[in-house]
Design an enzyme around this catalytic site. Structure first.
Site, PDB file in Angstrom:
ATOM      1  N   ALA A   3       0.844  -1.202   0.000  1.00 54.80           N
ATOM      2  CA  ALA A   3       0.000   0.000   0.000  1.00 54.80           C
ATOM      3  C   ALA A   3       0.876   1.246   0.000  1.00 54.80           C
ATOM      4  O   ALA A   3       2.097   1.154  -0.107  1.00 54.80           O
ATOM      5  CB  ALA A   3      -0.904  -0.015   1.227  1.00 54.80           C
ATOM      6  N   ASN A   4       0.276   2.418   0.082  1.00 52.55           N
ATOM      7  CA  ASN A   4       1.038   3.660   0.225  1.00 52.55           C
ATOM      8  C   ASN A   4       0.312   4.591   1.196  1.00 52.55           C
ATOM      9  O   ASN A   4      -0.756   4.258   1.704  1.00 52.55           O
ATOM     10  CB  ASN A   4       1.276   4.315  -1.151  1.00 52.55           C
ATOM     11  CG  ASN A   4      -0.034   4.696  -1.823  1.00 52.55           C
ATOM     12  OD1 ASN A   4      -0.792   5.510  -1.324  1.00 52.55           O
ATOM     13  ND2 ASN A   4      -0.300   4.071  -2.974  1.00 52.55           N
TER      14      ASN A   4
END
Ligand code: CTP
Ligand code: CA
Length: 227
Positions: free
Chosen positions: A33-34
Site C-alpha cells: 500500500a502507500n
C-alpha cells in the site's frame, strides 16, 4: 443541501474521478500500500458536487467517509480501478487523484505464505500496473478536460511537465510529497497547476481550500468552448 443556493456552473456535467491509494495483494492476508489518505481527492469530489456536477468517484481503500452527494465505487487494486474507470467514460472531465500503486505482485499467492524452518524469506516479484490517467488521456472517449496529479519528492516542475505530455493531460496538479511536508496523509497542501501555457503557484492551504479552488477552475474551463 437545501441551504446552498450558490450558482451551479457544473450542472449537467459528469466528472470521473479516482482517489485514495490502491492495495496490491501479496497473498490473502497481505498487501502493498502507500500513505495516501484520499483526503485531497475526496475533497475535490465534494467540491465539484457543490458546483452541480455529477461525480463518479472510483476510490481505493480509505478510512474516510464517502463524500456527500458523490457516486462512489470502491475498489482495492490498480487493475480494478482501471476497469471501473473505463466503465465510466464518456464524461465531460476526468480528475485522477489516486496514488495508484506503480507495481503489483507478479504472482499473488492463493494461500497465505507460511514460514518454513530453514527456508529463505520470500522475494517479491513485481510487474508494472496500467497507467489509468494515461489510458483516459489517450482514450478515444477522452473527456474534454483531463486533470492529473504529480506526487514528487524532487524536480517537481520538470517531472510534472513530463507527466503532462506522457499522460495526455491538460493540467497536472503538482505536489511535493517529501516526508517533511506532511502532505501524504495530512490536511494541508501546497500545489502548482502545470498546464501547457504555464505554471500557477498556489500558496499552502488546507486540502479543502485546494479542492474549492480546483473545482472553480474546472467549472471555468468547462464553460469555455476550448480548454
Ligand atoms: N496514475 C494513474 N495510474 C498509474 C500511476 C499514476 O492513473 N498506474 C496517475 C495518478 O493518479 C496521478 C498521475 O498519474 O494523477 C501521476 O501519478 P504519479 O505517481 O505522480 O506518476 P507516475 O506516472 O506513476 O510516475 P512516478 O510515480 O514514477 O513518478
Ligand atoms: Ca506513481
Amino acid at each position: 443541501n437545501l441551504l446552498d443556493h450558490r450558482p451551479k456552473p457544473l450542472a449537467g456535467k459528469t466528472i470521473v474521478m479516482t482517489s485514495g491509494p490502491t492495495h496490491e495483494a501479496i497473498d490473502p492476508v497481505r498487501y502493498i500500500a502507500n500513505r495516501s489518505s484520499g483526503k485531497q481527492g475526496h475533497a475535490i469530489a465534494a467540491a465539484l458536487v457543490r458546483l452541480g456536477a455529477t461525480v463518479r468517484l472510483v476510490s481505493g481503500p480509505v478510512t474516510i467517509p464517502d463524500p456527500e452527494g458523490v457516486d462512489v465505487i470502491h475498489v482495492e487494486s490498480a487493475c480494478e480501478m482501471r476497469d471501473a474507470v473505463e466503465q465510466l467514460l464518456p464524461a465531460d472531465a476526468a480528475v485522477m487523484v489516486a496514488a495508484v500503486a506503480d507495481w503489483r505482485t507478479a504472482n499473488e499467492a492463493g494461500e497465505k505464505i507460511k514460514k518454513q524452518p530453514g527456508k529463505k524469506a520470500p522475494a517479491l516479484q513485481m510487474v508494472e500496473n496500467p497507467d489509468i490517467l494515461a489510458g483516459v488521456g489517450h482514450s478515444t472517449l477522452r473527456p474534454r478536460l483531463v486533470v492529473g496529479f504529480a506526487a514528487e519528492t524532487q524536480d517537481l516542475l520538470a517531472n510534472a511537465r513530463k507527466k503532462l505530455d506522457k499522460k495526455g493531460a491538460d493540467w497536472i496538479v503538482a505536489n511535493d510529497v517529501s516526508h517533511a511536508t506532511g502532505v501524504m496523509g495530512g490536511d494541508r497542501n501546497a500545489v502548482r497547476i502545470v498546464t501547457r501555457s504555464g505554471v500557477e503557484e498556489w500558496p499552502d492551504m488546507s486540502k479543502d481550500e485546494v479542492a474549492e479552488r480546483l473545482a472553480s477552475k474546472i467549472a471555468e474551463a468547462l464553460q469555455t468552448v476550448d480548454v
